[in-house]
Design an enzyme around this catalytic site. Sequence first.
Site, PDB file in Angstrom:
ATOM      1  N   LYS A 129       0.828  -1.205   0.000  1.00  0.00           N
ATOM      2  CA  LYS A 129       0.000   0.000   0.000  1.00  0.00           C
ATOM      3  C   LYS A 129       0.862   1.255   0.000  1.00  0.00           C
ATOM      4  CE  LYS A 129      -4.039  -2.243   1.954  1.00  0.00           C
ATOM      5  NZ  LYS A 129      -3.501  -3.622   1.825  1.00  0.00           N
ATOM      6  N   LYS A 164      -8.019   2.079   5.284  1.00  0.00           N
ATOM      7  CA  LYS A 164      -7.611   0.672   5.326  1.00  0.00           C
ATOM      8  C   LYS A 164      -6.301   0.521   6.085  1.00  0.00           C
ATOM      9  CE  LYS A 164      -6.059   1.324   0.531  1.00  0.00           C
ATOM     10  NZ  LYS A 164      -6.226   0.851  -0.851  1.00  0.00           N
ATOM     11  N   ARG A 214      -6.607  -5.571 -11.971  1.00  0.00           N
ATOM     12  CA  ARG A 214      -5.283  -6.117 -11.675  1.00  0.00           C
ATOM     13  C   ARG A 214      -4.482  -6.148 -12.979  1.00  0.00           C
ATOM     14  NH1 ARG A 214      -2.870  -9.406  -8.053  1.00  0.00           N
ATOM     15  NH2 ARG A 214      -3.598  -7.740  -6.653  1.00  0.00           N
ATOM     16  N   ARG A 229     -11.861  -6.738 -11.281  1.00  0.00           N
ATOM     17  CA  ARG A 229     -12.561  -7.413 -10.188  1.00  0.00           C
ATOM     18  C   ARG A 229     -13.728  -6.526  -9.761  1.00  0.00           C
ATOM     19  NH1 ARG A 229      -7.063  -7.855  -7.070  1.00  0.00           N
ATOM     20  NH2 ARG A 229      -7.033  -5.789  -8.026  1.00  0.00           N
ATOM     21  N   ARG A 237     -15.620  -3.161  -2.015  1.00  0.00           N
ATOM     22  CA  ARG A 237     -14.385  -3.878  -2.345  1.00  0.00           C
ATOM     23  C   ARG A 237     -14.580  -4.794  -3.546  1.00  0.00           C
ATOM     24  NH1 ARG A 237     -13.986  -6.933   3.126  1.00  0.00           N
ATOM     25  NH2 ARG A 237     -16.156  -7.198   2.494  1.00  0.00           N
ATOM     26  N   ASP A 277      -2.719  -2.544  -9.021  1.00  0.00           N
ATOM     27  CA  ASP A 277      -4.169  -2.396  -8.889  1.00  0.00           C
ATOM     28  C   ASP A 277      -4.560  -0.985  -9.293  1.00  0.00           C
ATOM     29  OD1 ASP A 277      -4.321  -4.977  -8.017  1.00  0.00           O
ATOM     30  OD2 ASP A 277      -4.611  -4.472  -5.902  1.00  0.00           O
ATOM     31  N   GLU A 285      -2.752   0.111  -5.350  1.00  0.00           N
ATOM     32  CA  GLU A 285      -1.775  -0.755  -4.675  1.00  0.00           C
ATOM     33  C   GLU A 285      -0.749  -1.239  -5.686  1.00  0.00           C
ATOM     34  OE1 GLU A 285      -3.019  -3.980  -2.222  1.00  0.00           O
ATOM     35  OE2 GLU A 285      -4.636  -2.841  -1.254  1.00  0.00           O
ATOM     36  N   ASN A 287       1.316  -4.601  -5.722  1.00  0.00           N
ATOM     37  CA  ASN A 287       1.469  -5.886  -5.038  1.00  0.00           C
ATOM     38  C   ASN A 287       2.761  -6.570  -5.474  1.00  0.00           C
ATOM     39  OD1 ASN A 287      -1.401  -6.452  -3.687  1.00  0.00           O
ATOM     40  ND2 ASN A 287      -1.715  -5.407  -5.631  1.00  0.00           N
TER      41      ASN A 287
END
Length: 319
Positions: A129, A164, A214, A229, A237, A277, A285, A287
Site C-alpha cells: 500500500k 484501510k 489487476r 474485479r 471492495r 491495482d 496498490e 502488489n
Amino acid sequence: MHVLFVIDPLPQLKAYKDSSVAMMRALAARGHTLSVALMGDLYIELGQVKARTQAIRLMPDADLHETGWWRDEGEPSDQALAAFDTVLMRKDPPFDMEYLYATHLFDHAQAQGARVFNTGSAIRNHPEKLAITEFPEYTAPTLVSRDMARLRAFHAQYGDVVVKPLDGMGGSGIFRLRPGEHNLGSILESLTANGTQTIMAQRYIPEIVDGDKRVLIIDGKPLPYVLARIPLAGETRGNLAAGGRGVAQPIDEHDRQVAEAIGAKLAGRGLLLIGLDIIGRNVTEINVTSPTCFVEITEQTGFDVAGHFAEALERAAGG
C-alpha cells in the site's frame, strides 16, 4: 532449472485457481524440476542460508479441485538456497515479523549466490500500500497517518473516503466513510488502535463499480490483458476474496502507459513480478509479495500468463 517455491502448505492451496500452482505447471511443462519449502523451513547454519525442502512431481491430468495434484519425490532434505537455480517467494501475506525476517534471509542467500524472485530487499522496500506514494501522479489523494485529527480533516476535506490498514489483504479491514458518517470516530479508533497504528486514507474512487483492475507486470512489461474485479452490488471492495467477480479484458492505453512507467522503474529493483491495482485512472496498490490472477486471465483470454512468467524466470535466472 531446479526451482524452489517458498510457499504455503500445498494441501491448503486451491490448485484450480492458484497462481503459484499455475507457475509450477508451466515450469514443469518446460522440463524444470520443482521443490517446495515453507517459510518456517528457512534457517541459517554456520552463516549459510538453508531450507528443509521437499522435491515434488506434478501429476498429469490430475483433478486440481482435489489434493492429489502433486506427489512428494523422496524424503525431505536440507539444502542451501544457493544450490537451486532459482528461488520463488510465493508465501501469501500477511507481512508480519516472520515474513520480514524471511526477506533478510533471502538477502543473505543472494549474497551467497542464490537467485531469488522477488528479492528480499525488493519485497521489504515496497510495502504494497505504501509503495504507491512514490507515484503520486498516478494516485487519488492519499493520506498515511495515525493521527486522528489529521484523518478526520482528510475526511472533512474529501467527504467520501476509504480507509484501510497497511498490512491487510483480500479487502480485509477496508471501510468507506461517506459524508456524515456517524461511526467515523469508532472506525478510526479501531483501525489505528487508538492512534498507535498507521493507516491509509484515500479519496473514494467511484469507478470501483467498473472494477478494481489487476494489471500484471512481468520483467517490467505489462501483460496485454487485465482482470477487472467487479464488486458485488452494494459492496465497496472488488477483491475476489471479498466476493468480487473477475472479468478479463484487454489493457487500455492509459493503464498500459502507467504500468510501463511504473514497471520500468521497479523492474531494476529486483521485482520480476508485480501486480498493479488500478481503479478508474488511479493506482491503489502495488502488489509484490505474491501477485495473483494468472488463472482467471488465462482461462478467459487464452493468453498463457504462467508460461509467459516461466519464460521471464528462465531469462532472469540465466537458464
